[in-house]
Design a protein around this motif. Structure first.
Motif, short mmCIF file in Angstrom:
data_model
loop_
_atom_site.label_atom_id
_atom_site.label_comp_id
_atom_site.label_asym_id
_atom_site.label_seq_id
_atom_site.Cartn_x
_atom_site.Cartn_y
_atom_site.Cartn_z
N MET B 28 -61.60 87.68 -73.81
CA MET B 28 -60.89 87.01 -72.72
C MET B 28 -60.56 87.97 -71.59
N LEU B 29 -59.90 89.08 -71.92
CA LEU B 29 -59.45 90.02 -70.88
C LEU B 29 -60.55 90.97 -70.45
N ASN B 30 -61.64 91.04 -71.26
CA ASN B 30 -62.73 91.97 -70.96
C ASN B 30 -62.27 93.42 -71.02
N VAL B 31 -61.34 93.71 -71.92
CA VAL B 31 -60.88 95.08 -72.14
C VAL B 31 -61.25 95.45 -73.57
N CYS B 32 -62.00 96.55 -73.74
CA CYS B 32 -62.31 96.99 -75.10
C CYS B 32 -61.17 97.90 -75.55
N ASP B 33 -60.31 97.37 -76.41
CA ASP B 33 -59.07 98.04 -76.77
C ASP B 33 -59.30 99.00 -77.93
N LEU B 34 -59.52 100.28 -77.61
CA LEU B 34 -59.84 101.26 -78.65
C LEU B 34 -58.59 101.80 -79.35
N SER B 35 -57.41 101.26 -79.02
CA SER B 35 -56.21 101.66 -79.75
C SER B 35 -56.06 100.82 -81.01
N THR B 36 -57.03 99.91 -81.25
CA THR B 36 -56.92 98.98 -82.37
C THR B 36 -56.72 99.67 -83.72
N ASP B 37 -57.49 100.74 -83.98
CA ASP B 37 -57.37 101.44 -85.26
C ASP B 37 -55.93 101.92 -85.50
N GLY B 38 -55.40 102.61 -84.48
CA GLY B 38 -54.06 103.17 -84.61
C GLY B 38 -53.01 102.09 -84.71
N CYS B 39 -53.20 101.01 -83.96
CA CYS B 39 -52.23 99.92 -83.95
C CYS B 39 -52.23 99.20 -85.30
#
Lengths: 261, 307
Positions: B28-39
């Motif tokens: 939706m936002l077109n942002v690849c959120d690479l903080s996913t692992d840490g989160c």
């Protein structure tokens, strides 16, 4: 309605690519003015629009819209009062969202958590029907499926759904085929006149520049070199306009896309 | 075979919350959120610590709140501080390792064998009913259903539409008098809340968590998302969101079958990487194929003419 006072903008100052796009430009528009703008390549027409819409802050000068100083207002706040259409029909709408979703965003009524209501849909349908393009029966289709002309007409509807105080049209029919351009122009005329929206329209069609609206500006090298309205404009021909431009700018009009007919 | 499917469903449902989070941020936002692992790890750590201290219900809320905070920081870096969105995610991800260790009190893992969790609570509630063996699945299914229901409602509100438009055409969002920075912040806060919850549930289901629990989750979730959107990529939001859960399940199922066929467990991450590479590159390569075909034909024609 709109008051630009000594507005200047230089891109890449102090480098070899320095470009003085607007130089000490002042402009006053009365409420209901429909102003056409023509000018040579790189004259600063789009820069003027970007400055008014707030894509960047001017280096100097002030911009006042309807008594409100908007010189330092960010673009998303200015857009409440300023509608805008670009040459590229793809820039004004979200392709993966449906027509009604696009309209819902443009209409912007209700709070953050409001949903589309049946009343909204009826309102959208009525407005879409006015475009006479059959879009009212395709409200749940993604906008990406529409043609350029249909998208530009939709963008026009979105930009004027809540009539803005100022409408900026940046060659908004230039990318369309002649028949569609004619249609979008007719819709533009009726929307602008119907709501008495103060409008600035850039065009490269000299004939259109004289025919539409009540005032014509010519720009060159970041400034306004000619400003005609009233009787003087009514009597003007395209040839007069070109001659006047040469007088004001000191050179021939050199726009590689200009249409003289 | 049934146990393989059951295990895949349990894990798939819990991981599907992260897939739904990426559905919001990536699709939706077109942002690849690479903080996913840490989160994900943060949610697991906060959830475990709160559950161990005797508050199983609160642990879910705390994990989501921690996710919101993490998403807020990631969003702030990219919208207000001019940091590239991929880099912002990586920076937060690295920083979160220290935060997670601090949350865990310096030890790399927590054992929850005797801790009351949402899973153990539901299990004891269903103890004497025929549903008893499926209690873990039930918890995961309810969580996934709630998130799907929330997203279906949320993405059709004016705020939700603005978030979707931000990924589609930010210019248009600005001209609708909405600040794309604001929609990005809200979107990442919400999506990371789900990532945190996902991590929390995984830790509690496995009755233990360690600081590496989230490693590679972003690729696994992306692979599931791509599988899901291949199957149910078009149509209304609820259907597409459901597709994310299906994708997560299929990914787990394939992986579980591969394990049965004696693939070593450590291959999981390579498999997920390969799936992501295939899913992202095939559409591109398909587009290149006609040109390549013409070039080969052209070359052989030239060769035949003896030039």
């Amino acid at each position: 309605m709109l008051e630009l006072t000594h507005v200047s903008k230089t891109f890449n100052p102090g480098t070899v690519n320095e470009k003085k796009a607007l130089i000490d430009l002042s402009l006053h528009l009365d409420p209901g003015d429909f102003v056409t703008i023509i000018g040579s390549n790189g004259a600063g027409k789009s820069t003027l629009f970007n400055a008014i819409a707030g894509d960047f802050m001017a280096d100097s000068g002030s911009i006042v819209l309807d008594g409100k100083d908007i010189t330092f207002l960010p673009s998303h706040k200015r857009s409440k009062d300023i509608g805008r259409l670009f040459q590229d029909p793809m820039r004004g709408s979200a392709p993966h969202m449906t027509i009604e979703e696009n309209l819902a965003l443009a209409a912007g009524s209700g709070g953050w958590f409001s949903h589309l209501t049946a009343a909204d849909r009826t309102r959208f349908r009525d407005q879409l029907a006015l475009l006479d393009m059959g879009l009212e029966d395709r409200m749940r289709q993604p906008v990406g499926l529409l043609s350029g002309g249909q998208r530009q007409a939709l963008t026009l509807l979105m930009a004027t759904f809540c009539p803005p105080k100022l409408l900026l049209l940046d060659e908004h029919t230039a990318a369309l085929d002649p028949a569609t351009a004619e249609k979008v122009l007719a819709i533009t005329k009726s929307v602008v006149e119907g709501n008495r929206i103060t409008t600035l329209m850039v065009t490269h069609n000299m004939h259109q520049a004289l025919e539409m609206g009540n005032r014509t500006l010519m720009m060159n090298a970041g400034g306004i070199v000619l400003d005609v309205s009233g009787e003087q404009r009514a009597k003007m021909t395209v040839a007069d306009l070109l001659a006047q431009f040469k007088l004001g700018a000191g050179k021939d009009l050199d726009n590689d896309r200009i249409l003289l007919s | 075979m049934l146990t393989v499917a059951t295990a895949a469903l349990e894990l798939g449902l819990v991981y599907s919350l992260t897939v739904l989070a990426l559905f919001l941020s990536y699709s939706m936002l077109n942002v690849c959120d690479l903080s996913t692992d840490g989160c994900f790890t943060l949610g697991a750590a906060v959830g475990a610590v709160v559950a161990v201290s005797g508050h199983p219900g609160l642990s879910l809320v705390a994990a989501m709140a921690a996710g919101v905070l993490s998403g807020f920081v990631t969003a702030l870096l990219q919208t207000k501080m001019g940091i590239n969105s991929l880099l912002a995610g990586i920076i937060v991800n690295v920083g979160l390792y220290s935060v997670n260790m601090a949350v865990l009190g310096g030890s790399p893992n927590i054992n929850m064998n005797k801790t009351t969790t949402i899973f153990s609570t539901v299990k004891s509630l269903l103890a004497d009913t025929p549903l008893a063996p499926f209690s873990d699945i039930l918890v995961g299914a309810v969580a996934a259903a709630l998130v799907i229901a929330f997203l279906s409602l949320f993405l059709n509100t004016r705020l939700g539409l603005s978030i979707r438009a931000t990924g589609d055409n930010p210019d248009m969002v600005r001209s609708s008098s909405v600040n794309p920075a604001f929609t990005t912040i809200v979107g990442l806060c919400v999506s990371n809340a789900f990532t945190g919850l996902s991590g929390c549930l995984l830790g509690q289901m496995q009755k233990s968590m360690d600081v590496n629990i989230g490693q590679g989750v972003v690729t696994i979730a992306l692979a599931s998302l791509l599988i899901g959107s291949t199957l149910l990529g078009r149509g209304p939001i609820p259907l597409r969101a459901f597709g994310m859960v299906v994708g997560a399940f299929i990914f787990r199922l394939v992986y579980a079958i591969a394990l049965r066929l004696h693939m070593p467990a450590f291959m999981l991450k390579l498999v997920s990487s390969v799936i992501v590479v295939l899913a992202l590159s095939i559409p591109y390569l398909k587009g290149q194929w006609p040109v390549l075909k013409r070039r080969l034909a052209y070359r052989s024609a030239v060769r035949k003419e003896g030039r």
